[in-house]
Scaffold this active site. Structure first.
Site: not given
Length: 600
Positions: A172, A307, A354
């Site tokens: 990620c 994040h 996300h």
């Protein structure tokens, strides 16, 4: 006597494009952010094949998905229907995003053929290949269509670029990690232009099912980063592409500069934080090291695009930001640079989910938009902060409301943070573009100008004219001379062509309306009707006529001085149609049709 440390060369973002749930470009994305919209909804049945049920008592899986993940304008890129059907949708999305990023930079693709342009792509998941395996179908077109290496290599091949081309996989954090080789290579003179990109498309249920069963995904879909409603992350689809160039070269060449990358740092947790978690001290060290290597004080960062996934990692990230700022403020004369004397934290994931391997790059896009508009949008849906979250006496705050951040004498800086499930960390520092300095004064143009438009067909041409009309009606319409210069020198010349002749934006709007409606107009010249060219100065009349005939022309010779490029003209309106191997593609070939090793 020790020499002063050399400040690393700044890197300019000269072109950008993005696509997310609810947005096909950066302007639309900004409207979503400004409107605090959450593009999260239940996943339709059959959208993700083989999706298993989640935890007990969990509701339907929710995500922020593209409206048309199967859509692709294969004809535009000269890709056969068969190849498109067996091509991973990540490749399709990135082809379109790269084209739009070039348009945003005002670079006609043919100018870069054979050039050593570098391509760095975040490595996506292999959902499409897993879908083929599950269906037990194969085709020779799947050979280049599903290998991860073709995520960047397809772009280099399509545009005939000869620089380095490879994928980066740090889970990620990949979308931010890909900036590191691009920035390093530009500073080292290995290449002069880099395309950095990432996309995330969900088309098989294996990963989603495992993450859902493991409790990583939100069982409610209502998870908000850094909030009391934090219960796991929500998946999102989309992607982004950035074109990067050394700042000095961009200023020399008259490129648009959206923002400047001052530094990029990458690291790993080591054993701290566990195999799938994140560690606050490791992130703190990375923040401080990235700022130090960039030659800027970390206290000069006024906003962090976190994040912020809505998982337990939020607490570690917030602690890392707080500890890093406390350390930075110990330096003599250091003070917080953010608005209202605080360092603010936000996350785009509250709006669009996300995007996993593409998340970091979308964070950079948001950072550019924050600097452009002078506003930190709130974390959408945040009404109550996580009770376990504490900043102590540190001047750190969550963006729980819109915070104005106008440009003044102090350069604004944003930290973009990202970490991967395996422990890989990445951090970037983005700052304001330099104030534009006037180049050689542009000449006064008293006569009409030629505005060439082209599309793959009449439908595409009409749609482009419609989009440009909307831009003229916007709050900040472009200057006619810059618009004409950009369409002449910064756009591909496609098959269906026309030349609009206008002395002001009002005349241009009338001509655009006629093209959008497919009607003749006194100020629109086509291959068959060229009367409008008589309104132009004689030398430009000949050039415009040759262009309509399909010839290669030099528009620049008619301009004593180059004009500033218009970076915010609309991108080409792709005519997408569904290409899905198990729904719309041709019958699969046999395995013997796969090319022999060594023929690729």
């Amino acid at each position: 006597m020790n020499a002063e440390p050399r400040v690393p060369e700044p890197i300019a973002v000269i072109g950008l494009s993005c696509r997310t749930a609810g947005a096909d470009d950066a302007d639309t994305l900004w409207q979503l952010l400004r409107g605090e919209r959450r593009l999260i909804a239940p996943v339709p049945k059959q959208r993700i094949p083989s999706l298993d049920s989640g935890p007990v008592d969990a509701g339907p899986l929710q995500a922020a998905l593209l409206d048309d993940a199967a859509g692709f304008d294969a004809a535009f890129f000269g890709v056969s229907r068969r190849m498109a059907a067996w091509m991973d949708p990540h490749q399709r999305v990135l082809l379109e995003l790269t084209w739009h990023a070039l348009e945003n930079a005002g670079i006609a693709p043919e100018r870069l053929r054979g050039a050593p342009v570098a391509v760095f792509a975040a490595a996506p998941m292999a959902d499409y290949r897993e879908r083929m395996i599950q269906a037990d179908l194969v085709d020779s077109a799947a050979f280049p269509g599903t290998l991860i290496t073709f995520t960047p290599n397809r772009i280099s091949y399509q545009f005939d670029w000869t620089g380095p081309s490879y994928a980066v996989d740090s889970a990620c954090s990949s979308g931010l990690s890909v900036l590191a080789p691009a920035v390093q290579g530009l500073r080292g003179g290995e290449f002069d232009l880099a395309a950095v990109m990432a996309a995330n498309i969900t088309c098989n249920g294996f990963y989603t099912s495992s993450a859902y069963q493991a409790g990583a995904l939100s069982p409610t879909g209502g998870s908000i980063p850094f909030s009391s409603r934090r219960d796991g992350y929500v998946r999102g689809e989309g992607g982004a592409c950035l074109l990067l160039k050394r700042l000095a070269d961009a200023q020399r060449d008259g490129d648009p500069v959206h923002a400047v990358i001052r530094g990029v740092g990458v690291a790993h947790n080591g054993r701290a934080g566990g195999l799938t978690g994140s560690d606050a001290p490791a992130q703190t060290r990375l923040f401080l090291r990235t700022a130090r290597a960039a030659g800027v004080p970390l206290s000069s960062v006024g906003y962090v695009e976190a994040h912020g996934t809505g998982t337990g990692g939020d607490l570690a990230e917030a602690a890392a930001v707080t500890d890093a700022l406390r350390t930075a403020l110990e330096q003599p004369g250091a003070q917080v640079a953010g608005p209202e004397g605080k360092l603010w934290i936000g996350s785009v994931k509250s709006n669009i989910g996300h995007l996993e391997c593409a998340a970091g790059l979308l964070g950079v896009v948001k950072a550019v938009l924050v600097l452009r508009h002078g506003l930190i949008p709130p974390i959408a849906g945040l009404t109550e902060a996580d009770p376990d979250l504490s900043f102590g006496d540190a001047p750190v705050a969550l963006a729980d409301r819109p915070v104005t951040w106008p440009r003044d004498a102090v350069v604004r800086r944003i930290g973009v943070n990202s970490f991967g499930v395996g422990g890989a960390l990445a951090h970037a520092i983005i700052e304001d573009a330099p104030e534009a300095t006037p180049r050689t004064p542009a000449p006064t143009r008293s006569g009409p100008l030629a505005v060439p438009l082209s599309g793959m067909n009449r439908v595409g041409l009409a749609a482009l004219a419609t989009r440009l009309s909307q831009t003229l009606r916007g709050p900040q319409p472009p200057v006619l001379a810059s618009l004409a210069w950009t369409t002449q020198t910064g756009r591909a010349a496609l098959r269906e062509r026309c030349v609009l002749v206008a002395a002001d934006l009002g005349e241009l709007a009338q001509a655009l309306a006629a093209v959008a409606a497919g009607q003749a107009h006194v100020r629109v010249a086509t291959e068959d009707l060229r009367g409008a060219l008589g309104l132009l100065p004689t030398p430009m009349t000949h050039t415009a006529g040759d262009w309509l005939d399909g010839l290669s022309v030099d528009w620049a010779k008619h301009w004593p001085h180059p004009q500033p490029r218009c970076p915010d003209l609309p991108g080409y309106p792709f005519q997408r149609r569904a290409h899905w191997f198990d729904a719309h593609g041709p019958q699969p070939r046999t395995r013997t049709d796969v090319p022999r090793a060594g023929t690729h």
